[in-house]
Write a protein that holds these residues in place. Structure first.
Motif, PDB file in Angstrom:
ATOM      1  N   ASN A 226       0.838  -1.202   0.000  1.00 36.18           N
ATOM      2  CA  ASN A 226       0.000   0.000   0.000  1.00 36.18           C
ATOM      3  C   ASN A 226       0.873   1.252   0.000  1.00 36.18           C
ATOM      4  O   ASN A 226       2.094   1.174  -0.164  1.00 36.18           O
ATOM      5  CB  ASN A 226      -0.975  -0.014   1.180  1.00 36.18           C
ATOM      6  CG  ASN A 226      -0.265   0.015   2.540  1.00 36.18           C
ATOM      7  OD1 ASN A 226       0.910   0.378   2.649  1.00 36.18           O
ATOM      8  ND2 ASN A 226      -0.977  -0.374   3.583  1.00 36.18           N
ATOM      9  N   GLU A 227       0.248   2.411   0.202  1.00 34.72           N
ATOM     10  CA  GLU A 227       0.985   3.677   0.140  1.00 34.72           C
ATOM     11  C   GLU A 227       2.004   3.819   1.271  1.00 34.72           C
ATOM     12  O   GLU A 227       2.910   4.644   1.199  1.00 34.72           O
ATOM     13  CB  GLU A 227       0.007   4.857   0.165  1.00 34.72           C
ATOM     14  CG  GLU A 227      -0.776   5.043   1.458  1.00 34.72           C
ATOM     15  CD  GLU A 227      -1.963   4.090   1.575  1.00 34.72           C
ATOM     16  OE1 GLU A 227      -2.624   4.087   2.636  1.00 34.72           O
ATOM     17  OE2 GLU A 227      -2.246   3.356   0.589  1.00 34.72           O
ATOM     18  N   ARG A 228       1.875   3.010   2.313  1.00 38.96           N
ATOM     19  CA  ARG A 228       2.845   3.033   3.420  1.00 38.96           C
ATOM     20  C   ARG A 228       3.927   1.964   3.242  1.00 38.96           C
ATOM     21  O   ARG A 228       4.717   1.716   4.147  1.00 38.96           O
ATOM     22  CB  ARG A 228       2.112   2.821   4.750  1.00 38.96           C
ATOM     23  CG  ARG A 228       1.156   3.971   5.101  1.00 38.96           C
ATOM     24  CD  ARG A 228       0.518   3.780   6.464  1.00 38.96           C
ATOM     25  NE  ARG A 228      -0.429   2.659   6.467  1.00 38.96           N
ATOM     26  CZ  ARG A 228      -0.246   1.529   7.111  1.00 38.96           C
ATOM     27  NH1 ARG A 228       0.861   1.341   7.816  1.00 38.96           N
ATOM     28  NH2 ARG A 228      -1.150   0.570   7.057  1.00 38.96           N
ATOM     29  N   ASN A 229       3.912   1.330   2.063  1.00 33.33           N
ATOM     30  CA  ASN A 229       4.904   0.299   1.732  1.00 33.33           C
ATOM     31  C   ASN A 229       4.871  -0.905   2.661  1.00 33.33           C
ATOM     32  O   ASN A 229       5.909  -1.494   2.998  1.00 33.33           O
ATOM     33  CB  ASN A 229       6.320   0.894   1.690  1.00 33.33           C
ATOM     34  CG  ASN A 229       6.528   1.766   0.471  1.00 33.33           C
ATOM     35  OD1 ASN A 229       6.074   1.445  -0.629  1.00 33.33           O
ATOM     36  ND2 ASN A 229       7.195   2.895   0.663  1.00 33.33           N
TER      37      ASN A 229
END
Length: 202
Positions: free
Chosen positions: A167-170
């Protein structure tokens, strides 16, 4: 052989796979997927990758050591034209360091190459999973080491599913997983299906 536990914990699964091989009568242009539960649980693998002639030889909970251990037995009576391997996350979860996982990868590749010298061989990147977020640095390093190793091999490539599962937080996208936060649900396998189909240009 340090990890082998001679209690035959996989015996029933291996016997079932041997029967599956016998039942798979079309051996022409055979693409074998070999490895751990992420392969075994890919229920729609054959239809997802049609028109390829697919044989699923995954067995749950396996590691590189077990894939090496059972290789000669499972591949004694088939000659695939292509092999795709997914294994390694259980190795890391069992505390094996990335550098040692790489050595086991080399051992498995050596067996494959000795048995099928000219066959293309691909490795699916070790996936992230929410329950193993603590292993992300080790997973990334192992994928990097194996990617570098593949670059030096003939007819061997990496299939990268790892990046598409973040996701966008890796970190791993939880919506791609079952309640155990380890094994994938239909959404997870949809990503794999897309990546692998693009890879095979089908």
């Amino acid at each position: 052989m340090d990890e082998y536990i001679m209690d035959f914990e996989f015996e029933e699964e291996i016997e079932a796979l041997e029967q599956k091989i016998l039942d798979h009568t079309d051996k022409k242009d055979l693409v074998v997927f070999y490895g751990s539960s992420s392969i075994r649980l890919w229920d729609n693998l054959e239809s997802d990758l049609a028109p390829l002639n697919i044989l699923n030889l995954g067995f749950g909970g396996s590691s590189f050591s077990w894939c090496i251990y059972y290789f000669e037995r499972l591949f004694a009576n088939i000659k695939p034209s292509h092999m795709v391997i997914y294994v390694g996350d259980n190795d890391l979860a069992n505390g094996i360091k990335p550098e040692k996982v790489l050595k086991k990868f080399r051992m498995l590749v050596k067996m494959v190459r000795l048995t099928f010298p000219k066959m293309p061989l691909d490795f699916i990147t070790i996936k992230p999973s929410p329950i193993r977020t603590y292993l992300l640095p080790e997973i990334q390093l192992t994928n990097k080491l194996i990617r570098k190793e593949l670059m030096g091999l003939d007819k061997a490539r990496l299939i990268n599913v790892f990046d598409s599962m973040l996701n966008e937080r890796n970190v791993a996208r939880p919506e791609l997983y079952l309640e155990d936060q380890l094994h994938m649900n239909e959404k997870g396998y949809k990503i794999w299906r897309g990546v692998v189909r693009r890879y095979f240009e089908i």
